[in-house]
Design a protein around this motif. Sequence first.
Motif, PDB file in Angstrom:
ATOM      1  N   GLY A 483       5.400  -3.173 -89.937  1.00 51.34           N
ATOM      2  CA  GLY A 483       4.941  -4.519 -89.577  1.00 51.34           C
ATOM      3  C   GLY A 483       3.550  -4.619 -89.008  1.00 51.34           C
ATOM      4  O   GLY A 483       3.171  -5.673 -88.519  1.00 51.34           O
ATOM      5  N   GLY A 484       2.751  -3.568 -89.093  1.00 54.20           N
ATOM      6  CA  GLY A 484       1.388  -3.671 -88.592  1.00 54.20           C
ATOM      7  C   GLY A 484       0.443  -4.230 -89.642  1.00 54.20           C
ATOM      8  O   GLY A 484       0.731  -4.211 -90.837  1.00 54.20           O
ATOM      9  N   SER A 485      -0.680  -4.743 -89.177  1.00 53.67           N
ATOM     10  CA  SER A 485      -1.718  -5.194 -90.105  1.00 53.67           C
ATOM     11  C   SER A 485      -3.064  -5.161 -89.408  1.00 53.67           C
ATOM     12  O   SER A 485      -3.191  -5.587 -88.262  1.00 53.67           O
ATOM     13  CB  SER A 485      -1.441  -6.627 -90.580  1.00 53.67           C
ATOM     14  N   GLY A 486      -4.055  -4.643 -90.112  1.00 55.98           N
ATOM     15  CA  GLY A 486      -5.423  -4.653 -89.580  1.00 55.98           C
ATOM     16  C   GLY A 486      -6.239  -5.781 -90.183  1.00 55.98           C
ATOM     17  O   GLY A 486      -7.425  -5.888 -89.925  1.00 55.98           O
ATOM     18  N   ALA A 487      -5.612  -6.630 -90.960  1.00 54.04           N
ATOM     19  CA  ALA A 487      -6.340  -7.692 -91.659  1.00 54.04           C
ATOM     20  C   ALA A 487      -6.412  -8.947 -90.795  1.00 54.04           C
ATOM     21  O   ALA A 487      -6.150  -8.896 -89.595  1.00 54.04           O
ATOM     22  CB  ALA A 487      -5.671  -7.966 -92.998  1.00 54.04           C
TER      23      ALA A 487
END
Lengths: 544, 151
Positions: A483-487
């Motif tokens: 569930g991570g996101s760098g966007a």
Amino acid sequence: MYRYDEYDQAAVDARVEEFRDQVNRRISGAMSEDQFKPLRLMNGLYLQLHAYMLRVAVPYGTLDGRQMHMLAHIARKYDKGYGHFTTRQNIQYNWIKLDQAADILAELATVEMHAIQTSGNCIRNISSDQFAGAAADEVEDPRPWAELLRQWSTFHPEFSYLPRKFKIAVIGADQDRAAMRLHDIGLQLYRNDAGEVGFRLFAGGGMGRTPMIAPVIRDWLPKQDLLSYVEACLRVYNRHGRRDNIYKARIKILVHEIGAAEYARQVEEEWAHVKTLGLDPPAAEFERIAAFFAPPAYEAGVPDTVDLSDPDFRLWVDQNVSAHKQPGYAVVTISLKPREGIPGDASADQIDVMADLAERYAHNELRVTHAQNIVLPHTPKRDLYAIWQALDAAGLATPNLDLISDIIACPGLDYCALANARSIPLAQKIAGRFADLDRQRDLGEIKLKISGGINACGHHHAGHIGILGVDRKGEENYQLLFGGSGAEDASLAKIVGPGFSEDGVVDAIEKATDVYLANRTEGERFLDTYRRVGMAPFKEAIYG
Amino acid sequence: MGDPDQSDLGGEPRLRFRDDEPHEEPAVTLDAFFGQTNATAVRLESDEDARALIPHIGQLALVEVAFPTFRDGRGYSAARILREAGYTGELRAQGDVLVDQIPLMRRCGFDAFAPQADIDRKALDRALGRQPYASQKAADAAVPVWRRRHG
């Protein structure tokens, strides 16, 4: 692209001599290793498990063919014939001899490159959007501001002994391709309601053992105030950031402990004073730098269509070629994630091939991405087939951009003294399990990121699927996160449950992709399905 | 700025880049400074707030800033804050002060140094003469490159 003038060149030349002097004083014993360490780190030189590692700066990930050829030359002459492109858009060499480090810096200086501040508790290389200047969704090219920040931060006398390292990213589009909010300071250029372009400034993001998404500190910052404002941000941090515990010394802890509003208040108070000091360059300097980033001389009338009759070529175009703002042009991403390779590694010969292609076809420009791939930002569509053929011959045409095998991985325990587990063999096993390209394409965009240690150099907190290697009673163990996101939809990944062996984590990922396939609705990515259905069905499938 | 005087005062080697006479009054702690009205020399520990001295800079001839370890960079900000407030007296870096940090300290406004270990003067001279230009404006007289470019 930016080109050095006599002042820029003098700075890097002097730096080479300074470092040579420092190495000599270390070798003679005049300086202790403790005293030498921060000096070598500020020149990008780490002592790793087997040898010294040299990290060379690629400012905001932009370089030309001549510079790329130099990176190949260094890999051949001073290393074992390859280099490793990093999540900070830099390149590092893992087998460097201390007594050759200054010679390498001298060679780099001949092509306007350096290793200044690629490590140490100082302002690091400024990162940016690898599609800057080419992306259709861009408000303005962020790189002139990144270059301005590069010059300002170089040998900054007040901020060379900060509590901890300091990373700044600048983007100029709504889409965030640079993990901007996971930086100590993130800057986003945007157009306000009055039609002016300025910055939104975020501070206090980061990964490591306490990941944080940076909150907004100032919603609107006029461009001409950028340096003085960032100076105020840094001064508050330098004075009040924690120095009692290395793990609590990043600005994210300060911002978290006093709160974003209080940090912003202190910065505003500091800036009211700093702004009066005349630290901001005149508009003429912004214009001088911006002129270097003018669009390349696009050819008129280049056909906007591509012959996709070769099915393998078509696959690659579908997956690795992105829209360019100029008709007839495209953005090519060269995957450095072949099936059995090491994520981000390229041989000297491959680096030369990429440099040649940039020079021959793509306006002599390349970019390094934080996902450890290489971009040809300005490519005529007419030449895509020839480029693909050359890449394919060099083992560089893997059509897997943003698929599950396009893995970010740190060097891990194979190289890094700080790691707890290996990342590279795991990345290879995952790529092997999902080797079938049709299967990968059916799974769609999955950003899988592996860190071999708690410092999170492999960005596992920002992975749709993240993996953290830990040491459990002397054995390598892997925690799985989703569930991570760098966007632009930044979020931090959550741990699924108890950790796994190397094979166990590969099995768990496969089960998770099955849950995704069974639950997805039309157009949903893995991340979207996870966000909609939550952790429970995944957990049940994996541990049930 | 002239050749620094490295006389041995009080048992500590001292580098001084000022033409005036060294200030002889011992520096008092910040607490002691606020307890007596006529002190002219004060010592600032690395965790103390340089801004507290701003109302009093007119009476000060010496501010000594402590560097308990060279890795503690708070003193660089303390120096700039005092110079930006108009302090013109001696600004001395004391403690774990090393060759390669002194050029940065000079740019932040320090003009005297009391290193706890001997300094190799030749290495220091090389370090101080190394960078011909400054990339940014600081508390010294160096002209930032952007001003050289545009006048």
